[in-house]
Design an enzyme around this catalytic site. Structure first.
Site, PDB file in Angstrom:
ATOM      1  NE  ARG A  44      -4.290  -1.326  -0.012  1.00 21.95           N
ATOM      2  CZ  ARG A  44      -4.388  -2.388  -0.805  1.00 21.95           C
ATOM      3  NH1 ARG A  44      -3.380  -2.730  -1.601  1.00 21.95           N
ATOM      4  NH2 ARG A  44      -5.493  -3.115  -0.828  1.00 21.95           N
TER       5      ARG A  44
ATOM      6  CD  GLU B 173      -2.975   3.158  -5.019  1.00 22.35           C
ATOM      7  OE1 GLU B 173      -1.803   2.787  -4.861  1.00 22.35           O
ATOM      8  OE2 GLU B 173      -3.913   2.365  -5.229  1.00 22.35           O
TER       9      GLU B 173
ATOM     10  CG  HIS C  49      -3.126  -1.007  -6.851  1.00 21.07           C
ATOM     11  ND1 HIS C  49      -3.348  -0.311  -5.697  1.00 21.07           N
ATOM     12  CD2 HIS C  49      -3.258  -2.312  -6.508  1.00 21.07           C
ATOM     13  CE1 HIS C  49      -3.622  -1.147  -4.716  1.00 21.07           C
ATOM     14  NE2 HIS C  49      -3.575  -2.382  -5.180  1.00 21.07           N
TER      15      HIS C  49
ATOM     16  CG  PHE D  14      -4.977  -7.076  -8.506  1.00 23.48           C
ATOM     17  CD1 PHE D  14      -4.616  -5.760  -8.685  1.00 23.48           C
ATOM     18  CD2 PHE D  14      -6.148  -7.528  -9.117  1.00 23.48           C
ATOM     19  CE1 PHE D  14      -5.395  -4.889  -9.434  1.00 23.48           C
ATOM     20  CE2 PHE D  14      -6.939  -6.670  -9.878  1.00 23.48           C
ATOM     21  CZ  PHE D  14      -6.554  -5.342 -10.044  1.00 23.48           C
TER      22      PHE D  14
HETATM   23  P1  NAI Z   1      -1.377 -11.220   5.076  1.00 26.56           P
HETATM   24  O1  NAI Z   1      -2.404 -10.781   6.053  1.00 26.56           O
HETATM   25  O2  NAI Z   1      -1.313 -12.649   4.673  1.00 26.56           O
HETATM   26  O3  NAI Z   1       0.083 -10.801   5.611  1.00 26.56           O
HETATM   27  C1  NAI Z   1       0.386  -9.546   6.159  1.00 26.56           C
HETATM   28  C2  NAI Z   1       1.548  -9.723   7.121  1.00 26.56           C
HETATM   29  O4  NAI Z   1       1.905  -8.416   7.623  1.00 26.56           O
HETATM   30  C3  NAI Z   1       1.188 -10.597   8.329  1.00 26.56           C
HETATM   31  O5  NAI Z   1       2.165 -11.600   8.514  1.00 26.56           O
HETATM   32  C4  NAI Z   1       1.175  -9.604   9.493  1.00 26.56           C
HETATM   33  O6  NAI Z   1       1.578 -10.194  10.719  1.00 26.56           O
HETATM   34  C5  NAI Z   1       2.184  -8.573   9.011  1.00 26.56           C
HETATM   35  N1  NAI Z   1       2.041  -7.313   9.716  1.00 26.56           N
HETATM   36  C6  NAI Z   1       0.900  -6.683  10.109  1.00 26.56           C
HETATM   37  N2  NAI Z   1       1.201  -5.544  10.766  1.00 26.56           N
HETATM   38  C7  NAI Z   1       2.554  -5.452  10.772  1.00 26.56           C
HETATM   39  C8  NAI Z   1       3.471  -4.489  11.315  1.00 26.56           C
HETATM   40  N3  NAI Z   1       3.035  -3.421  12.017  1.00 26.56           N
HETATM   41  N4  NAI Z   1       4.802  -4.702  11.134  1.00 26.56           N
HETATM   42  C9  NAI Z   1       5.244  -5.802  10.470  1.00 26.56           C
HETATM   43  N5  NAI Z   1       4.426  -6.748   9.953  1.00 26.56           N
HETATM   44  C10 NAI Z   1       3.096  -6.567  10.102  1.00 26.56           C
HETATM   45  O7  NAI Z   1      -1.555 -10.269   3.799  1.00 26.56           O
HETATM   46  P2  NAI Z   1      -1.071 -10.561   2.313  1.00 26.56           P
HETATM   47  O8  NAI Z   1      -2.102 -11.330   1.588  1.00 26.56           O
HETATM   48  O9  NAI Z   1       0.322 -11.062   2.334  1.00 26.56           O
HETATM   49  O10 NAI Z   1      -1.112  -9.070   1.709  1.00 26.56           O
HETATM   50  C11 NAI Z   1      -0.264  -8.032   2.196  1.00 26.56           C
HETATM   51  C12 NAI Z   1      -0.745  -6.706   1.653  1.00 26.56           C
HETATM   52  O11 NAI Z   1      -0.507  -6.641   0.242  1.00 26.56           O
HETATM   53  C13 NAI Z   1      -2.268  -6.481   1.763  1.00 26.56           C
HETATM   54  O12 NAI Z   1      -2.621  -5.997   3.042  1.00 26.56           O
HETATM   55  C14 NAI Z   1      -2.537  -5.480   0.686  1.00 26.56           C
HETATM   56  O13 NAI Z   1      -2.465  -4.182   1.233  1.00 26.56           O
HETATM   57  C15 NAI Z   1      -1.387  -5.692  -0.317  1.00 26.56           C
HETATM   58  N6  NAI Z   1      -1.874  -6.191  -1.607  1.00 26.56           N
HETATM   59  C16 NAI Z   1      -1.530  -5.504  -2.752  1.00 26.56           C
HETATM   60  C17 NAI Z   1      -1.971  -5.941  -3.995  1.00 26.56           C
HETATM   61  C18 NAI Z   1      -1.583  -5.248  -5.272  1.00 26.56           C
HETATM   62  O14 NAI Z   1      -2.202  -5.523  -6.318  1.00 26.56           O
HETATM   63  N7  NAI Z   1      -0.605  -4.350  -5.302  1.00 26.56           N
HETATM   64  C19 NAI Z   1      -2.843  -7.116  -4.103  1.00 26.56           C
HETATM   65  C20 NAI Z   1      -3.075  -7.805  -2.844  1.00 26.56           C
HETATM   66  C21 NAI Z   1      -2.622  -7.329  -1.651  1.00 26.56           C
END
Ligand code: NAI
Length: 334
Positions: free
Chosen positions: A231, A260, A292, A295
């Site tokens: 993000r 964005e 973006h 995905f």
């Molecule tokens: P997930 O929930 O599986 O993993 C997120 C990780 O971040 C978790 O292990 C969590 O413990 C960790 N985390 C949370 N707060 C934290 C902090 N303060 N410091 C360090 N680590 C922390 O999520 P996933 O599926 O891996 O997605 C991650 C992010 O990617 C999503 O939240 C979304 O914002 C972004 N995303 C971007 C896309 C794109 O098209 N550019 C598509 C899909 C997701």
């Protein structure tokens, strides 16, 4: 069962329409974002379905409740577009798609890494003009270098799997480290100071907002490559620009950025008063910015459609809350 879809594009219809018919969901597709200006459109719908740059602030969530909307659907993983406190207060379920294709995003993060490291974007522009000079396009071999992964959830782990294939040493930082994995966790400061490549994979929360700022950048190695497919708000843009001006980075690959919401997913090439911060970012040869699209694969779109409509049907028919965001966040506290 009627759903109002917001921020829709032709590719959303392509993915959702065949399934909607099969699952007997009646969808109206609005091109507008869901925000304070458009929320009046939702009267008579059972649910709304939003994408990443809609603005479901406290007033919008309240207006949805007042209009009789039963659930907010998100056809994405991130949930920073919704005032979750308000949704909790009003007992309004927010159902998202927690995982549709972590590999799609991980592969794109690595695409950006390879491209900025080997200056593919610069080489491409040169050869288009019949300029085959390679001076200035030198990169580095990744094998043996250290990659720091911030956030080791689904996408972070998928990224680690790929980077290991390159022979990189991996270190990681996460507030909830996966102790059952073989990932080497370090403190955030250690990660910042030891990594040749840093890639961000955390959600945007009050804790992660501007996690990359002047202070954290000053702890990084000179020549570090920074990748953000998570993000935009994770990086304080003005601090990034300052560091780019000081030639801190070997490369920067961004699929997301703080500015964005007014631009991404739209053709803004005809706009005269372009955002100055974005223009400044785009002026650096060492930086690639994409809109973006991490995905955006066929597999991910199909999975998003299936999970979004299944979330809706199961909630309406059985009260199922498997992919409810506030419940997910509560489960992390346990
Ligand atoms: P997930 O929930 O599986 O993993 C997120 C990780 O971040 C978790 O292990 C969590 O413990 C960790 N985390 C949370 N707060 C934290 C902090 N303060 N410091 C360090 N680590 C922390 O999520 P996933 O599926 O891996 O997605 C991650 C992010 O990617 C999503 O939240 C979304 O914002 C972004 N995303 C971007 C896309 C794109 O098209 N550019 C598509 C899909 C997701």
């Amino acid at each position: 069962m009627k759903i109002a879809f917001f921020s829709t594009k032709p590719y959303d219809r392509e993915a959702f329409e065949p399934l909607a018919e099969e699952m007997k969901c009646d969808i109206d597709y609005f091109e507008e974002k869901l925000d304070s200006k458009t929320v009046s459109l939702v009267k008579g719908y059972d649910a709304t379905c939003s994408f990443v740059n809609d603005d479901l602030n406290s007033d919008v969530v309240q207006a949805l409740r007042d209009s009789g909307v039963k659930t907010i659907l998100l056809r994405c993983a991130g949930f920073d577009s919704v005032d979750l406190e308000k949704a909790r207060e009003l007992n309004m379920p927010v159902l998202r798609v927690p995982a549709y294709s972590p590999e799609a995003v991980a592969e794109f993060a690595v695409t950006l890494l390879l491209a900025v490291n080997r200056k593919v974007h610069l080489g491409y522009n040169r050869t288009k003009e019949f300029n085959f000079d390679i001076d200035g396009l030198r990169g580095n071999v990744l094998k043996g270098r250290t990659a720091g992964v911030i956030g080791t959830g689904r996408i972070g782990k998928a990224t680690i799997d790929i980077l290991r294939g390159f022979g990189m040493d991996i270190i990681a930082y996460d507030v909830y480290p996966d102790m059952k994995s073989d990932i080497k966790y370090v403190s955030l400061d250690e990660l910042l100071s030891q990594s040749d490549v840093i890639t961000l994979h955390t959600p945007l929360t009050p804790e992660t907002k501007h996690i990359i700022n002047s202070d954290s950048i000053s702890k990084m190695k000179d020549g570090v490559i920074l990748i953000n497919t998570a993000r935009g708000g994770l990086i304080k843009t003005e601090d990034l620009i300052k560091a780019l001006e000081e030639d801190k980075f070997g490369g920067v690959g961004l699929d997301v950025c703080e500015q964005e919401s007014d631009y991404f997913f739209e053709d803004k090439s005809h706009v005269i008063n372009k955002d100055r911060t974005l223009q400044r970012l785009l002026s650096f040869d060492k930086l690639i910015l994409t809109g973006h699209q991490a995905f955006f694969t066929e597999e991910a779109m199909n999975a998003i459609a299936m999970i979004t409509l299944t979330n809706f049907k199961k909630f309406i028919e059985d009260g199922d809350l498997t992919n409810e965001v506030n419940l997910f966040l509560e489960s992390l506290q346990e």
